[in-house]
Scaffold this active site. Structure first.
Site, PDB file in Angstrom:
ATOM      1  N   HIS A  65      77.696  67.681 -18.699  1.00  0.00           N
ATOM      2  CA  HIS A  65      78.167  68.584 -19.749  1.00  0.00           C
ATOM      3  C   HIS A  65      76.992  69.231 -20.476  1.00  0.00           C
ATOM      4  O   HIS A  65      77.007  70.427 -20.788  1.00  0.00           O
ATOM      5  CB  HIS A  65      79.039  67.779 -20.723  1.00  0.00           C
ATOM      6  CG  HIS A  65      79.438  68.514 -21.956  1.00  0.00           C
ATOM      7  ND1 HIS A  65      78.882  68.261 -23.189  1.00  0.00           N
ATOM      8  CD2 HIS A  65      80.342  69.519 -22.146  1.00  0.00           C
ATOM      9  CE1 HIS A  65      79.432  69.058 -24.094  1.00  0.00           C
ATOM     10  NE2 HIS A  65      80.308  69.833 -23.493  1.00  0.00           N
ATOM     11  N   GLU A  68      75.530  71.949 -18.344  1.00  0.00           N
ATOM     12  CA  GLU A  68      76.384  73.148 -18.393  1.00  0.00           C
ATOM     13  C   GLU A  68      76.013  74.022 -19.583  1.00  0.00           C
ATOM     14  O   GLU A  68      75.864  75.247 -19.465  1.00  0.00           O
ATOM     15  CB  GLU A  68      77.850  72.726 -18.487  1.00  0.00           C
ATOM     16  CG  GLU A  68      78.823  73.867 -18.729  1.00  0.00           C
ATOM     17  CD  GLU A  68      79.886  73.532 -19.754  1.00  0.00           C
ATOM     18  OE1 GLU A  68      80.118  74.359 -20.655  1.00  0.00           O
ATOM     19  OE2 GLU A  68      80.486  72.435 -19.657  1.00  0.00           O
ATOM     20  N   HIS A  69      75.844  73.399 -20.758  1.00  0.00           N
ATOM     21  CA  HIS A  69      75.479  74.156 -21.952  1.00  0.00           C
ATOM     22  C   HIS A  69      74.134  74.855 -21.790  1.00  0.00           C
ATOM     23  O   HIS A  69      73.978  76.026 -22.135  1.00  0.00           O
ATOM     24  CB  HIS A  69      75.411  73.207 -23.155  1.00  0.00           C
ATOM     25  CG  HIS A  69      76.731  72.953 -23.803  1.00  0.00           C
ATOM     26  ND1 HIS A  69      76.954  73.125 -25.144  1.00  0.00           N
ATOM     27  CD2 HIS A  69      77.916  72.536 -23.282  1.00  0.00           C
ATOM     28  CE1 HIS A  69      78.210  72.829 -25.436  1.00  0.00           C
ATOM     29  NE2 HIS A  69      78.815  72.459 -24.314  1.00  0.00           N
ATOM     30  N   GLU A 140      79.095  68.037 -31.819  1.00  0.00           N
ATOM     31  CA  GLU A 140      80.324  68.190 -31.039  1.00  0.00           C
ATOM     32  C   GLU A 140      80.916  66.823 -30.702  1.00  0.00           C
ATOM     33  O   GLU A 140      82.136  66.619 -30.772  1.00  0.00           O
ATOM     34  CB  GLU A 140      80.018  68.960 -29.754  1.00  0.00           C
ATOM     35  CG  GLU A 140      81.216  69.213 -28.863  1.00  0.00           C
ATOM     36  CD  GLU A 140      80.851  69.950 -27.590  1.00  0.00           C
ATOM     37  OE1 GLU A 140      81.502  69.687 -26.560  1.00  0.00           O
ATOM     38  OE2 GLU A 140      79.911  70.769 -27.622  1.00  0.00           O
TER      39      GLU A 140
END
Length: 422
Positions: A65, A68-69, A140
Site C-alpha cells: 500500500h 502504491e502511494h 491514515e
C-alpha cells in the site's frame, strides 16, 4: 492480437502478450464516450513473503500500500496532477492480492495511457519523501483503526486465520511502515512490478493494437521471472477463535460472521467455486431469502444486512453482517437454516430464480467499463476470463450449492466479530 468473440453476451476480447511477459487485454466498446485503462500487478497487502533470485525475503505489513502511494511521485512532479491536467480522472488501490493504477477519460486516451505506463514502471523515491509519506500514512492508519467496520472485518479474519497474512491490515501499522526505506521500495518494485507479473486492460472505443503497441513502446523490453509467493502453512482448524468482541463509538451494535473456505484453484475451477459460493450465501441469507425476511420482520437485522463470498489467491471466506440488537440469535438462525438446507435439500424453483437474478447482474456489469477492467484483470491473475462467468454459471447445479453448504457452512465453522457501543 488474438480475438475471442463471445456471441452470447455480444462482447469481443482482444488478447496479446508482449515479449517482456506483459498480458494486454482490450474490450472494444464502439460509440462509448468513456475510455478506461487499468494497469495492475499481482502484488497486494498479503504478499509479504516471497522468493526472488533464489532467496526468501520477508517484508513489513503495509508496504504494498505504501509503494502504491509513492509511485505517483516523479522526478518532475506528480503523475496524478499530470493525468488530471490532461482531462483524465486517475486513481489507484491496493487489495490483499493486487495493486492497480487506472484512469478514465473521454479525450487524450493515448497520451494518458503513456503517462500511466511511464510512472508505474519508473519509480522515483527519496529518503525525505519516504519519511514524509510515513507521517501521512500513519495518520491514515490512525483513522482507519477508528473505523468500526475496519476493526470488525479484521477481527473476523483473525478469528479465521493463523498464518495467512490476509488477517493483517493492508495499510499495516505505524510501527511496520516505520521500517520502510527508499531502498526497500526500489527492491519491491524490482520484484513485483516486472511486466511478466502485470496486466494491462483497456475498455472503450479504441483500437486494440494501439494499446498493445503503446505498452511495447513505453515498458522495459526484458523478460524477468515473477517472484514466488508464500502465504504460510494452511490452517487446519476451521476457526482460530469463534468469537471476539470490542467496544467502539457506534450507536448500534454491529456484527460480522463468516466461515473460512478452502481457496479455489485457478482457471474455470476458480470461477465455478466463486459463483457457487455466491449462490450458496445468497440462497441462505440473501435479501430475497425466507431467512432474511424472517430476521428482518423480527427486528433482528436492519436494512444494511448483507452477505457475500470473497475469493482470491490463497484465501476465501463467506461473510454475513450488519447492525443487530442480538447477533447471537442471528447466528443461531443462520446455523439452523443451514441444517434445514442439509436436511431438506435445495428448493429448485427458488434456486432457478436466484441463478436468473445472478445472470442478470453479470450482464448488467458488462456495461460498466470500470467493472469489466477490474474483473478481467482479477480473473487473469487466476488463469481465467471474466467473460466466461455466464457460461460457468449456467453449468452450476443445486447439488453444487448443496455440496458447498455442507462443506463450508456447518455450525462449528462459524466465527463472529462484534462491535458493541461504548
Amino acid at each position: 492480437m488474438e480475438q475471442r468473440v463471445y456471441k452470447t453476451i455480444g462482447e469481443t476480447l482482444y488478447a496479446g502478450k508482449l515479449e517482456n511477459g506483459l498480458q494486454v487485454y482490450v474490450i472494444p466498446k464502439p460509440d462509448y464516450e468513456k475510455k478506461y485503462a487499468f494497469f495492475a500487478t499481482s502484488y497486494g497487502g498479503a504478499d509479504r513473503r516471497f522468493r526472488l533470485d533464489g532467496q526468501w525475503q520477508d517484508t513489513p505489513a503495509g508496504i504494498a500500500h505504501f509503494l502504491e502511494h509513492k509511485l505517483f511521485d516523479t522526478e518532475t512532479g506528480n503523475a496524478l496532477a499530470d493525468l488530471a491536467a490532461n482531462g483524465a480522472q486517475p486513481n489507484a488501490f491496493t487489495s490483499a492480492t493486487m495493486t492497480a493504477y487506472y484512469f478514465e477519460c473521454t479525450d487524450g486516451f493515448e497520451e494518458n495511457l503513456k503517462t500511466l505506463l511511464e510512472f508505474v514502471s519508473t519509480p522515483y523515491f527519496t529518503e525525505e519523501s519516504v519519511a514524509k509519506e510515513q507521517g501521512i500514512i500513519g495518520q491514515e492508519i490512525d483513522m482507519i483503526e477508528d473505523s468500526p467496520s475496519h476493526v470488525m472485518y479484521y477481527n473476523l479474519l483473525k478469528n479465521l486465520y493463523v498464518a495467512h497474512p490476509v488477517k493483517d491490515s493492508i495499510a499495516g501499522t505505524v510501527e511496520s511502515i516505520g521500517e520502510i526505506t527508499a531502498q526497500t521500495l526500489y527492491d519491491l518494485h524490482r520484484a513485483f512490478y516486472q511486466p511478466s507479473n502485470m496486466v494491462l486492460c483497456a475498455v472503450g472505443d479504441m483500437e486494440p493494437e494501439l494499446v498493445l503497441e503503446t505498452a511495447r513502446q513505453i515498458l522495459p523490453q526484458e523478460y524477468h521471472e515473477p517472484p514466488v509467493k508464500d502465504y504460510g502453512p494452511e490452517d487446519e482448524k476451521p476457526t482460530v477463535r469463534p468469537r471476539v468482541e470490542t467496544a467502539m463509538a457506534v450507536s448500534q451494535l454491529m456484527f460480522l460472521l463468516g466461515t473460512r473456505v478452502k481457496a479455489g484453484k485457478g482457471g474455470q475451477a476458480f470461477l465455478q467455486n466463486e459463483l457457487t459460493g455466491h449462490l450458496a450465501v445468497q440462497y441462505l441469507a440473501g435479501n430475497s431469502s425466507p431467512l432474511y425476511v424472517r430476521l428482518y420482520g423480527q427486528g433482528l437485522i436492519a436494512s444494511d444486512f448483507s452477505c457475500g463470498f470473497l475469493s482470491a489467491p490463497g484465501y476465501a471466506l463467506t461473510e454475513f453482517g450488519g447492525e443487530s440488537r442480538d447477533p447471537d440469535k442471528v447466528l443461531e438462525a443462520i446455523q439452523a437454516e443451514v441444517q434445514g438446507i442439509l436436511q431438506d435439500g435445495i428448493d429448485e424453483p427458488r434456486f432457478t430464480r436466484l441463478k436468473k437474478a445472478t445472470s442478470g447482474k453479470l450482464i448488467r456489469g458488462l456495461d460498466s467499463v470500470e467493472n469489466l477492467c477490474y474483473e478481467q484483470t482479477e480473473c487473469h491473475f487466476l488463469g481465467a476470463s471474466a467473460l466466461d462467468r455466464l457460461d460457468v454459471l449456467r453449468e452450476i447445479t443445486s447439488q453444487d450449492v448443496l455440496g458447498f453448504v455442507k462443506e463450508n457452512l456447518t455450525p462449528e465453522q462459524f466465527a463472529i466479530s462484534i462491535v458493541n457501543p461504548k
